[in-house]
Design a protein around this motif. Sequence first.
Motif, PDB file in Angstrom:
ATOM      1  N   VAL A  48       0.840  -1.202   0.000  1.00  0.00           N
ATOM      2  CA  VAL A  48       0.000   0.000   0.000  1.00  0.00           C
ATOM      3  C   VAL A  48       0.874   1.249   0.000  1.00  0.00           C
ATOM      4  O   VAL A  48       0.630   2.202  -0.742  1.00  0.00           O
ATOM      5  CB  VAL A  48      -0.969   0.000   1.206  1.00  0.00           C
ATOM      6  N   LYS A  49       1.907   1.227   0.834  1.00  0.00           N
ATOM      7  CA  LYS A  49       2.809   2.374   0.958  1.00  0.00           C
ATOM      8  C   LYS A  49       3.537   2.659  -0.358  1.00  0.00           C
ATOM      9  O   LYS A  49       3.781   3.816  -0.700  1.00  0.00           O
ATOM     10  CB  LYS A  49       3.821   2.093   2.074  1.00  0.00           C
ATOM     11  N   GLU A  50       3.858   1.633  -1.115  1.00  0.00           N
ATOM     12  CA  GLU A  50       4.630   1.782  -2.358  1.00  0.00           C
ATOM     13  C   GLU A  50       3.764   1.777  -3.611  1.00  0.00           C
ATOM     14  O   GLU A  50       4.287   1.788  -4.723  1.00  0.00           O
ATOM     15  CB  GLU A  50       5.673   0.666  -2.452  1.00  0.00           C
ATOM     16  N   LEU A  51       2.468   1.772  -3.455  1.00  0.00           N
ATOM     17  CA  LEU A  51       1.568   1.671  -4.601  1.00  0.00           C
ATOM     18  C   LEU A  51       1.774   2.803  -5.608  1.00  0.00           C
ATOM     19  O   LEU A  51       1.758   2.570  -6.819  1.00  0.00           O
ATOM     20  CB  LEU A  51       0.118   1.635  -4.125  1.00  0.00           C
ATOM     21  N   GLU A  52       2.007   4.001  -5.123  1.00  0.00           N
ATOM     22  CA  GLU A  52       2.235   5.131  -6.045  1.00  0.00           C
ATOM     23  C   GLU A  52       3.489   4.902  -6.882  1.00  0.00           C
ATOM     24  O   GLU A  52       3.520   5.223  -8.073  1.00  0.00           O
ATOM     25  CB  GLU A  52       2.336   6.439  -5.257  1.00  0.00           C
ATOM     26  N   HIS A  53       4.517   4.320  -6.279  1.00  0.00           N
ATOM     27  CA  HIS A  53       5.747   3.997  -7.027  1.00  0.00           C
ATOM     28  C   HIS A  53       5.465   2.916  -8.069  1.00  0.00           C
ATOM     29  O   HIS A  53       6.032   2.939  -9.162  1.00  0.00           O
ATOM     30  CB  HIS A  53       6.863   3.545  -6.086  1.00  0.00           C
ATOM     31  N   LEU A  54       4.604   1.983  -7.745  1.00  0.00           N
ATOM     32  CA  LEU A  54       4.246   0.937  -8.703  1.00  0.00           C
ATOM     33  C   LEU A  54       3.495   1.529  -9.888  1.00  0.00           C
ATOM     34  O   LEU A  54       3.712   1.113 -11.036  1.00  0.00           O
ATOM     35  CB  LEU A  54       3.429  -0.162  -8.030  1.00  0.00           C
ATOM     36  N   TYR A  55       2.640   2.508  -9.627  1.00  0.00           N
ATOM     37  CA  TYR A  55       1.960   3.199 -10.726  1.00  0.00           C
ATOM     38  C   TYR A  55       2.970   3.905 -11.627  1.00  0.00           C
ATOM     39  O   TYR A  55       2.841   3.901 -12.849  1.00  0.00           O
ATOM     40  CB  TYR A  55       0.946   4.215 -10.197  1.00  0.00           C
ATOM     41  N   GLN A  56       3.992   4.512 -11.027  1.00  0.00           N
ATOM     42  CA  GLN A  56       5.045   5.153 -11.821  1.00  0.00           C
ATOM     43  C   GLN A  56       5.803   4.128 -12.649  1.00  0.00           C
ATOM     44  O   GLN A  56       6.097   4.346 -13.822  1.00  0.00           O
ATOM     45  CB  GLN A  56       6.030   5.898 -10.912  1.00  0.00           C
ATOM     46  N   LYS A  57       6.120   3.013 -12.036  1.00  0.00           N
ATOM     47  CA  LYS A  57       6.883   1.976 -12.730  1.00  0.00           C
ATOM     48  C   LYS A  57       6.117   1.387 -13.910  1.00  0.00           C
ATOM     49  O   LYS A  57       6.689   1.151 -14.968  1.00  0.00           O
ATOM     50  CB  LYS A  57       7.307   0.876 -11.764  1.00  0.00           C
ATOM     51  N   VAL A  58       4.825   1.153 -13.743  1.00  0.00           N
ATOM     52  CA  VAL A  58       4.051   0.594 -14.849  1.00  0.00           C
ATOM     53  C   VAL A  58       4.013   1.591 -16.005  1.00  0.00           C
ATOM     54  O   VAL A  58       4.039   1.198 -17.174  1.00  0.00           O
ATOM     55  CB  VAL A  58       2.643   0.140 -14.404  1.00  0.00           C
ATOM     56  N   ARG A  59       4.010   2.871 -15.697  1.00  0.00           N
ATOM     57  CA  ARG A  59       4.030   3.873 -16.757  1.00  0.00           C
ATOM     58  C   ARG A  59       5.396   3.944 -17.438  1.00  0.00           C
ATOM     59  O   ARG A  59       5.476   4.112 -18.656  1.00  0.00           O
ATOM     60  CB  ARG A  59       3.624   5.232 -16.201  1.00  0.00           C
ATOM     61  N   ILE A  60       6.448   3.808 -16.682  1.00  0.00           N
ATOM     62  CA  ILE A  60       7.790   3.787 -17.270  1.00  0.00           C
ATOM     63  C   ILE A  60       7.935   2.576 -18.186  1.00  0.00           C
ATOM     64  O   ILE A  60       8.440   2.688 -19.311  1.00  0.00           O
ATOM     65  CB  ILE A  60       8.876   3.784 -16.170  1.00  0.00           C
ATOM     66  N   ILE A  61       7.485   1.435 -17.728  1.00  0.00           N
ATOM     67  CA  ILE A  61       7.567   0.221 -18.553  1.00  0.00           C
ATOM     68  C   ILE A  61       6.704   0.381 -19.796  1.00  0.00           C
ATOM     69  O   ILE A  61       7.098  -0.023 -20.894  1.00  0.00           O
ATOM     70  CB  ILE A  61       7.183  -1.024 -17.735  1.00  0.00           C
ATOM     71  N   SER A  62       5.555   0.991 -19.664  1.00  0.00           N
ATOM     72  CA  SER A  62       4.689   1.241 -20.807  1.00  0.00           C
ATOM     73  C   SER A  62       5.394   2.144 -21.821  1.00  0.00           C
ATOM     74  O   SER A  62       5.315   1.915 -23.034  1.00  0.00           O
ATOM     75  CB  SER A  62       3.380   1.886 -20.342  1.00  0.00           C
ATOM     76  N   PHE A  63       6.086   3.165 -21.337  1.00  0.00           N
ATOM     77  CA  PHE A  63       6.850   4.042 -22.219  1.00  0.00           C
ATOM     78  C   PHE A  63       7.939   3.261 -22.953  1.00  0.00           C
ATOM     79  O   PHE A  63       8.114   3.405 -24.161  1.00  0.00           O
ATOM     80  CB  PHE A  63       7.467   5.195 -21.413  1.00  0.00           C
TER      81      PHE A  63
END
Length: 103
Positions: A48-63
Amino acid sequence: KEILQSLNGSDFEWLSVLLNTLGRGQILEFEQAVRTHNDYISRFPNIVKELEHLYQKVRIISFLELLFEVDKDDRSLKFDRISLHCKINKEDVELLLMKAMSL
């Protein structure tokens, strides 16, 4: 891969779904997995604490996936296209690119 497959059919199958969508840069599927499995995710404060970082990572991988989709001679992408593909505001594209380049 075998570790993730071992989660199938277990109480942690949701984690396999989350990691698979994250690893493929599937933003919408990742967001849907988070919504669908929120009851399980909420049991793990570190996730839960790192969920925002996971959202960033999925966007980086998508890029990064987008970069490999375009022709090698056409890798000059406009911020509009990146914004649309990565599901972010145009103002946030530069930060996404800097984070992707820092990896």
